[in-house]
Design a protein around this motif. Structure first.
Motif, mmCIF file in Angstrom:
data_model
loop_
_atom_site.group_PDB
_atom_site.id
_atom_site.type_symbol
_atom_site.label_atom_id
_atom_site.label_comp_id
_atom_site.label_asym_id
_atom_site.label_seq_id
_atom_site.Cartn_x
_atom_site.Cartn_y
_atom_site.Cartn_z
ATOM 1 N N TYR A 1 0.924 -1.190 -0.352
ATOM 2 C CA TYR A 1 -0.128 -0.272 -0.586
ATOM 3 C C TYR A 1 0.595 1.590 -0.031
ATOM 4 O O TYR A 1 1.552 1.418 0.283
ATOM 5 N N ARG A 2 0.152 2.523 -0.535
ATOM 6 C CA ARG A 2 0.672 4.009 -0.491
ATOM 7 C C ARG A 2 0.473 4.502 -0.137
ATOM 8 O O ARG A 2 -1.273 4.664 -0.465
ATOM 9 N N GLU B 1 5.979 3.020 -0.451
ATOM 10 C CA GLU B 1 5.337 2.158 -0.002
ATOM 11 C C GLU B 1 5.567 1.401 1.129
ATOM 12 O O GLU B 1 6.797 1.031 1.811
ATOM 13 N N THR C 1 -3.788 10.082 1.520
ATOM 14 C CA THR C 1 -5.537 8.640 0.697
ATOM 15 C C THR C 1 -4.234 7.572 0.929
ATOM 16 O O THR C 1 -2.843 7.737 0.320
ATOM 17 N N MET D 1 -3.622 4.262 -0.815
ATOM 18 C CA MET D 1 -4.109 3.020 -1.979
ATOM 19 C C MET D 1 -3.505 2.154 -1.749
ATOM 20 O O MET D 1 -2.420 1.497 -1.645
ATOM 21 N N ASN D 2 -3.899 0.778 -2.235
ATOM 22 C CA ASN D 2 -3.925 -0.683 -3.188
ATOM 23 C C ASN D 2 -3.315 -0.303 -4.051
ATOM 24 O O ASN D 2 -3.275 0.096 -5.330
ATOM 25 N N ILE D 3 -1.329 -0.374 -4.213
ATOM 26 C CA ILE D 3 -0.630 -0.527 -5.678
ATOM 27 C C ILE D 3 -1.234 -1.593 -6.237
ATOM 28 O O ILE D 3 -1.311 -0.923 -7.729
ATOM 29 N N ASP D 4 -1.510 -2.910 -6.360
ATOM 30 C CA ASP D 4 -1.886 -3.414 -7.312
ATOM 31 C C ASP D 4 -3.022 -3.250 -8.372
ATOM 32 O O ASP D 4 -3.234 -3.100 -9.020
ATOM 33 N N SER D 5 -4.396 -2.612 -7.145
ATOM 34 C CA SER D 5 -5.684 -2.374 -7.652
ATOM 35 C C SER D 5 -6.138 -0.729 -8.043
ATOM 36 O O SER D 5 -7.068 -0.830 -9.180
ATOM 37 N N GLY D 6 -4.763 -0.118 -7.704
ATOM 38 C CA GLY D 6 -5.082 1.130 -7.582
ATOM 39 C C GLY D 6 -6.498 2.453 -6.823
ATOM 40 O O GLY D 6 -7.071 2.979 -6.824
ATOM 41 N N GLU D 7 -7.164 1.006 -5.898
ATOM 42 C CA GLU D 7 -8.271 0.984 -5.314
ATOM 43 C C GLU D 7 -7.701 2.285 -3.003
ATOM 44 O O GLU D 7 -6.279 1.669 -3.777
ATOM 45 N N THR D 8 -8.963 2.658 -3.207
ATOM 46 C CA THR D 8 -8.261 3.798 -2.338
ATOM 47 C C THR D 8 -8.973 2.864 -0.822
ATOM 48 O O THR D 8 -10.130 2.773 -0.728
#
Length: 359
Positions: A156-157, A170, A198, A200-207
Motif C-alpha cells: 500500500y502507498r 510504500e 490517501t 491506496m492499494n498499489i495492485d488495484s489502485g483502489e482507495t
C-alpha cells in the motif's frame, strides 16, 4: 496486554487475529468470553479455523473456540490467565479490518512531521502504537477504519495533497501484532497547511482510506503544550523570587479534597455522553466493568436481570460507575480507568473527544 511478549508461545500455522486479555475476576462469574477479531470472513474459505491461545504457568495451550461470528470469537472459560483469539487457514489472501492512525510529532519547528500507521483493527496493536507515541507526539483524531479490507502481503502507498515528503513510499501490509516496533509512514511538510492523506492499494489502485488533516486538528494541542510550558516556567520564577511568601499563600489555599462553598461539576461526564459512548463500546463491557471500573458482580447481575437491549445495559453500567465516582466521574478519569480495557477503537476516539472538551 501486548502480544509481542507472548507471541513466542504461538505454534506453527497459527496466527493472531485479536487482542490479548488478562482478565482478573472470579471464574465462577465468567462462563464465556467473546473476543473481538479483526478478520473479514466474507471471502474466507470454509477451512478457516479459530482457536484460543491460553498461556498458563509459562506454558501455552491452544483451546477450541465455542463459536464465532463476523466480529467475535467465543470461548468457554477454563481458567483465567493471558488468553487471546488465533486462527489458521490455507487461504493466501487473508483479509483484515484495518485502521489508519495519525500522530503529529511535537517539536518547535514550523514544519509538520506526522507518523501514519496502517494496522489491523486490533486493540492490542492500537495500544502498543499509542504507548510508543505517547511521549513524543499528539494523536490526530480522525475516522480511523479503512473503507476496504486490508490484505496480508499486499503493498500500500500513502499519497498526500499537497505533495509531502513520505518515507517509505510504500509498505507491505503485515500483521504487526507480535512486533515490538510497529512500522509507519513518516510524512513531512515544510510549511503548515491542510493536508489530504490517501491510502491506496498499489495492485488495484483502489482507495482504502482517506482523510483531511487540518491545522485546527493540531493547533489546540500545540497551544496547550506551550501554555503548560509557560505556566511551569512562570511558577518556577515566582517561587525562586519569593519562596516564603508563595509557601504561605499555598498553605492557605483549599486542597483538592476540600470545598470552598461551591461545587464545580462542569467536567462531570453527562448522560448524553455516556449514551453515545455506550453505543460504541462493544460486547466486553461485563469484563471491564469489574476489572477496570471496580464494579461488583451484583451490579452486573442487577443490570442483566432487567433484560434491556445491550446498549441500554452498558449505559446503566456506566451510570452505576458515575454514581459511585461522584465528583470524579469525568471523561479523563473514565479514559484512565479504561486504558487496559478491550473496547472498540471508535469508542476510544469518542472518549478522547470528550476529554478534549473539558474546560
Amino acid at each position: 496486554l501486548s502480544w509481542y511478549k507472548y507471541a513466542a508461545f504461538l505454534k506453527k500455522k497459527w496466527k493472531l487475529c485479536g487482542p490479548l486479555f488478562d482478565v482478573k475476576s472470579d471464574p465462577a462469574l465468567l462462563k464465556r468470553i467473546n473476543f473481538p477479531h479483526s478478520l473479514c470472513l466474507a471471502d474466507h474459505s470454509p477451512n478457516l479455523q479459530f482457536g484460543i491461545l491460553h498461556i498458563k504457568n509459562k506454558e501455552s495451550e491452544i483451546e477450541p473456540s465455542a463459536d464465532h461470528s463476523t466480529t467475535h470469537v467465543q470461548w468457554s472459560v477454563s481458567s483465567l490467565s493471558p488468553v487471546g483469539p488465533i486462527f489458521q487457514t490455507t487461504s493466501e489472501d487473508v483479509q483484515h479490518h484495518g485502521v489508519v492512525l495519525i500522530y503529529k510529532v511535537i517539536n518547535n519547528h514550523q514544519s509538520l512531521l506526522f507518523h501514519v500507521y496502517m494496522a489491523t483493527n486490533n486493540d492490542s496493536v492500537i495500544k502498543d502504537i499509542t504507548k510508543a507515541e505517547k511521549q513524543k507526539s499528539v494523536k490526530i483524531v480522525k475516522p480511523t477504519p479503512c473503507h476496504k479490507k486490508l490484505i496480508i502481503g499486499k503493498t500500500y502507498r500513502l499519497l498526500s495533497d499537497p505533495q509531502a515528503e513520505i518515507i517509505p513510499g510504500e509498505i507491505e501490509f503485515l500483521d504487526m501484532t507480535p512486533l515490538k516496533c510497529k512500522s509507519y509512514f513518516e510524512v513531512y511538510l515544510e510549511q503548515p497547511e491542510d493536508l489530504q492523506l490517501t491510502l491506496m492499494n498499489i495492485d488495484s489502485g483502489e482507495t482504502m482510506w482517506t482523510s483531511k488533516v487540518r491545522e485546527c486538528d493540531w493547533a489546540n494541542h500545540d497551544q496547550n503544550d506551550q501554555g503548560k510550558s509557560r505556566d511551569i516556567n512562570s511558577n518556577r520564577r515566582r517561587k525562586s523570587n519569593n519562596d516564603y511568601a508563595m509557601e504561605e499563600i499555598s498553605s492557605k489555599r483549599p486542597r483538592s479534597g476540600e470545598t470552598t462553598g461551591q461545587t464545580c461539576n462542569k467536567n462531570i461526564i453527562t448522560e448524553q455522553q455516556l449514551m453515545k459512548f455506550a453505543e460504541k463500546v462493544g460486547s466486553n463491557w461485563q469484563i471491564f466493568a469489574i476489572s477496570c471500573l471496580d464494579l461488583q458482580s451484583q451490579d452486573i447481575e442487577k443490570i442483566k436481570e432487567e433484560k434491556e437491549p445491550p446498549t441500554v445495559q452498558i449505559f446503566k453500567m456506566l451510570q452505576t460507575w458515575k454514581n459511585k465516582e461522584m465528583d470524579n466521574a469525568t471523561p479523563s478519569n473514565l479514559q484512565r480507568k479504561l486504558t487496559d480495557a478491550s473496547i472498540e477503537p471508535e469508542a476510544r476516539i469518542l472518549l478522547e473527544g470528550f476529554c478534549n472538551q473539558q474546560g
